[in-house]
Design a protein around this motif. Structure first.
Motif, PDB file in Angstrom:
ATOM      1  N   GLN A   1       0.842  -1.184   0.000  1.00 55.60           N
ATOM      2  CA  GLN A   1       0.000   0.000   0.000  1.00 55.60           C
ATOM      3  C   GLN A   1       0.885   1.246   0.000  1.00 55.60           C
ATOM      4  N   THR A   2       0.328   2.352  -0.472  1.00 54.17           N
ATOM      5  CA  THR A   2       1.016   3.640  -0.377  1.00 54.17           C
ATOM      6  C   THR A   2       0.543   4.339   0.891  1.00 54.17           C
TER       7      THR A   2
ATOM      8  N   GLY B   1      -4.230   3.244  -7.911  1.00 50.96           N
ATOM      9  CA  GLY B   1      -5.534   2.699  -7.554  1.00 50.96           C
ATOM     10  C   GLY B   1      -6.263   2.102  -8.744  1.00 50.96           C
TER      11      GLY B   1
ATOM     12  N   HIS C   1      -6.858  -1.268 -11.589  1.00 51.27           N
ATOM     13  CA  HIS C   1      -7.016  -2.697 -11.361  1.00 51.27           C
ATOM     14  C   HIS C   1      -6.761  -3.577 -12.578  1.00 51.27           C
TER      15      HIS C   1
ATOM     16  N   GLU D   1      -7.734   0.040 -17.536  1.00 52.00           N
ATOM     17  CA  GLU D   1      -7.658   1.259 -16.728  1.00 52.00           C
ATOM     18  C   GLU D   1      -6.278   1.905 -16.850  1.00 52.00           C
TER      19      GLU D   1
ATOM     20  N   LEU E   1      -0.925  -0.108  -7.768  1.00 51.89           N
ATOM     21  CA  LEU E   1      -1.173   0.235  -6.369  1.00 51.89           C
ATOM     22  C   LEU E   1      -1.147   1.745  -6.163  1.00 51.89           C
ATOM     23  N   LYS E   2      -0.157   2.410  -6.744  1.00 58.93           N
ATOM     24  CA  LYS E   2      -0.039   3.859  -6.578  1.00 58.93           C
ATOM     25  C   LYS E   2      -1.234   4.598  -7.164  1.00 58.93           C
TER      26      LYS E   2
END
Length: 211
Positions: free
Chosen positions: A123-124, A192, A194, A198, A189-190
């Motif tokens: 996670q960030t 957001g 998926h 995207e 992750l950075k």
């Protein structure tokens, strides 16, 4: 298995305080301490930490440039910026360099452990002060703030959006396919995001590829 930490700060008293805080945790191990960015790179080569706690204002090589060089060599290592600076420019530049977290030293005693565990779980983590630095007075993220991706991450994103697969990207950038996958996961992750659709839409919107 304990999370392996490298401390990089030019103040020995701060390093000592951080070590004392971290050594109380059974799942965290401090493997080395560096007093400047150049030493941090050398010790990272030697110890291969999971996370580097990186001060920004260090002599010889500052934390921003050290982070960029470190992640070009060891993309699986995660960096948490630990700084006195709250100016948006520093937050953005550290995120651009590839940092996964940013906390200010004044909140380290309460936020550092949360940041380490969040970043270790891919996670960030931004402390409230760093998040606020990236948000304008209307409560929206500044649209003119640069994309919070490092140079290599932007290169990988561009090629992914152009339809290349990990082996092709690896050949193009002279890195291993597994390293490409690490970059892809970090990018998602950075941002957001998926899936590749995207990612492609994001790359087009940011002008990294032509539509």
């Amino acid at each position: 298995m304990a999370v392996r930490i490298l401390l990089a700060d030019d103040h020995c008293l701060i390093r000592g305080a951080l070590r004392a805080l971290l050594e109380n945790e059974a799942d965290i191990q401090v493997v080395a301490e560096a007093g400047d960015g150049s030493e941090a790179l050398a010790l990272a080569d030697q110890h291969l930490p999971d996370i580097v706690l990186m001060d920004i204002g260090m002599p010889v090589l500052n934390g921003i440039d050290a982070t960029r060089q470190l992640l070009n060599t060891h993309p699986a290592v995660k960096v948490i910026a630990l700084s006195v600076y709250l100016d948006k420019r520093y937050v953005v530049r550290m995120l651009e360099a590839g940092a996964h977290g940013y906390i200010v030293k004044s909140t380290a005693s309460t936020e550092l452990l949360r940041a380490i565990r969040a970043v270790q779980n891919n996670q960030t983590y931004l402390c409230a002060e760093a998040s606020n630095a990236l948000i304008d007075k209307t409560g929206k993220r500044d649209p003119f703030a640069p994309v919070p991706l490092g140079r290599r991450e932007q290169e990988v994103l561009k090629l992914l959006a152009e339809g290349m697969h990990a082996p092709e990207i690896g050949l193009h950038l002279h890195i291993a396919p597994s390293t490409v996958e690490v970059h892809r996961r970090n990018i998602m992750l950075k941002l957001g995001l998926h899936n590749i659709v995207e990612l492609t839409k994001y790359a087009i919107r940011e002008g990294l590829v032509d539509c």
